[in-house]
Design a protein around this motif. Structure first.
Motif, PDB file in Angstrom:
ATOM      1  N   MET A   1     -30.294 -39.333 -36.937  1.00  0.00           N
ATOM      2  CA  MET A   1     -30.287 -40.521 -36.115  1.00  0.00           C
ATOM      3  C   MET A   1     -30.142 -40.104 -34.655  1.00  0.00           C
ATOM      4  N   THR A   2     -30.951 -40.713 -33.828  1.00  0.00           N
ATOM      5  CA  THR A   2     -30.864 -40.499 -32.391  1.00  0.00           C
ATOM      6  C   THR A   2     -30.678 -41.854 -31.729  1.00  0.00           C
ATOM      7  N   LEU A   3     -29.694 -41.953 -30.856  1.00  0.00           N
ATOM      8  CA  LEU A   3     -29.473 -43.170 -30.082  1.00  0.00           C
ATOM      9  C   LEU A   3     -30.205 -43.001 -28.761  1.00  0.00           C
ATOM     10  N   ILE A   4     -31.156 -43.893 -28.502  1.00  0.00           N
ATOM     11  CA  ILE A   4     -31.941 -43.841 -27.273  1.00  0.00           C
ATOM     12  C   ILE A   4     -31.555 -45.055 -26.443  1.00  0.00           C
ATOM     13  N   ALA A   5     -31.067 -44.819 -25.238  1.00  0.00           N
ATOM     14  CA  ALA A   5     -30.554 -45.901 -24.402  1.00  0.00           C
ATOM     15  C   ALA A   5     -31.199 -45.853 -23.025  1.00  0.00           C
ATOM     16  N   VAL A   6     -31.664 -47.008 -22.582  1.00  0.00           N
ATOM     17  CA  VAL A   6     -32.154 -47.132 -21.211  1.00  0.00           C
ATOM     18  C   VAL A   6     -30.933 -47.447 -20.356  1.00  0.00           C
ATOM     19  N   GLY A   7     -30.616 -46.550 -19.457  1.00  0.00           N
ATOM     20  CA  GLY A   7     -29.426 -46.676 -18.627  1.00  0.00           C
ATOM     21  C   GLY A   7     -28.435 -45.580 -18.968  1.00  0.00           C
ATOM     22  N   ARG A   8     -27.619 -45.258 -18.025  1.00  0.00           N
ATOM     23  CA  ARG A   8     -26.649 -44.172 -18.195  1.00  0.00           C
ATOM     24  C   ARG A   8     -25.236 -44.728 -18.220  1.00  0.00           C
ATOM     25  N   MET A   9     -24.418 -44.100 -19.044  1.00  0.00           N
ATOM     26  CA  MET A   9     -22.997 -44.448 -19.078  1.00  0.00           C
ATOM     27  C   MET A   9     -22.314 -43.705 -17.942  1.00  0.00           C
ATOM     28  N   LYS A  10     -21.540 -44.423 -17.167  1.00  0.00           N
ATOM     29  CA  LYS A  10     -20.761 -43.789 -16.110  1.00  0.00           C
ATOM     30  C   LYS A  10     -19.483 -43.228 -16.714  1.00  0.00           C
ATOM     31  N   ALA A  11     -18.962 -42.202 -16.084  1.00  0.00           N
ATOM     32  CA  ALA A  11     -17.704 -41.624 -16.548  1.00  0.00           C
ATOM     33  C   ALA A  11     -16.624 -42.694 -16.521  1.00  0.00           C
ATOM     34  N   GLY A  12     -15.781 -42.669 -17.505  1.00  0.00           N
ATOM     35  CA  GLY A  12     -14.702 -43.644 -17.558  1.00  0.00           C
ATOM     36  C   GLY A  12     -14.337 -43.987 -18.985  1.00  0.00           C
ATOM     37  N   PRO A  13     -13.494 -44.986 -19.163  1.00  0.00           N
ATOM     38  CA  PRO A  13     -12.995 -45.307 -20.504  1.00  0.00           C
ATOM     39  C   PRO A  13     -14.088 -45.762 -21.470  1.00  0.00           C
ATOM     40  N   GLU A  14     -15.133 -46.438 -20.980  1.00  0.00           N
ATOM     41  CA  GLU A  14     -16.214 -46.865 -21.863  1.00  0.00           C
ATOM     42  C   GLU A  14     -16.945 -45.659 -22.431  1.00  0.00           C
ATOM     43  N   GLN A  15     -17.250 -44.703 -21.567  1.00  0.00           N
ATOM     44  CA  GLN A  15     -17.931 -43.488 -22.013  1.00  0.00           C
ATOM     45  C   GLN A  15     -17.063 -42.721 -23.004  1.00  0.00           C
ATOM     46  N   GLU A  16     -15.783 -42.650 -22.738  1.00  0.00           N
ATOM     47  CA  GLU A  16     -14.868 -41.940 -23.632  1.00  0.00           C
ATOM     48  C   GLU A  16     -14.793 -42.615 -24.996  1.00  0.00           C
ATOM     49  N   LEU A  17     -14.743 -43.942 -25.025  1.00  0.00           N
ATOM     50  CA  LEU A  17     -14.666 -44.649 -26.292  1.00  0.00           C
ATOM     51  C   LEU A  17     -15.955 -44.477 -27.095  1.00  0.00           C
TER      52      LEU A  17
END
Length: 158
Positions: A1-17
């Motif tokens: 499985m590959t997750l393909i996302a348009v847009g980047r996660m910024k560093a922070g709690p959301e990315q960590e979770l």
């Protein structure tokens, strides 16, 4: 499985979770034949109008997919399965003669109709619109939850 996302996660709690759930997915999915290949982040298109942006993003999404991969897209027009149904859909895709699955989170304009028409599954995270970072967390958690359901692990309590 590959997750393909348009847009980047910024560093922070959301990315960590999101990363925490994807790490759990790697460990729990492998014994079930649901290997997680990783996340492909695509930049948002800078085309002049929404239709052109969606077309550009669709072309790049398709280019990022492994050859002959099944395509699951997240889109508000999709079905809203419960966690058990989502797990069973992943298991069914795993058991088909398709080796890879691309799971797509589109950009702010959504996905092109042509990309949606190529999907083997169209899934909605509900009728509400979610910010990209929260959608990624929700998908990561549900992928992990699906593996625990399929393994009979107590994480998913009924």
């Amino acid at each position: 499985m590959t997750l393909i996302a348009v847009g980047r996660m910024k560093a922070g709690p959301e990315q960590e979770l999101a990363a925490r759930y994807l790490t759990r997915l790697r460990k729990s999915g492998a014994p079930l034949g649901l290997d997680f290949a990783g996340v492909v982040e695509l930049t948002e298109s800078r085309a002049a109008d929404a239709d052109a942006r969606k077309a550009d993003e669709a072309a790049r999404i398709l280019a990022a997919l492994p050859d002959k991969a099944a395509l699951m897209v997240l889109d508000e027009t999709g079905k809203t399965p419960n966690s058990d149904e989502f797990a069973l859909r992943l298991a069914a895709l795993r058991d088909e003669p398709v080796r890879d699955l691309g799971i797509v989170i589109g950009g702010p304009d959504g996905l092109s109709p042509s990309l949606r028409s190529q999907a083997s599954s169209i899934i909605a995270l509900g009728r509400m619109t979610w910010p990209h970072q929260l959608a990624r967390i929700l998908v990561a958690e549900q992928l992990y939850r699906a593996t625990t359901i399929l393994a009979g692990h107590p994480y998913h309590r009924r």
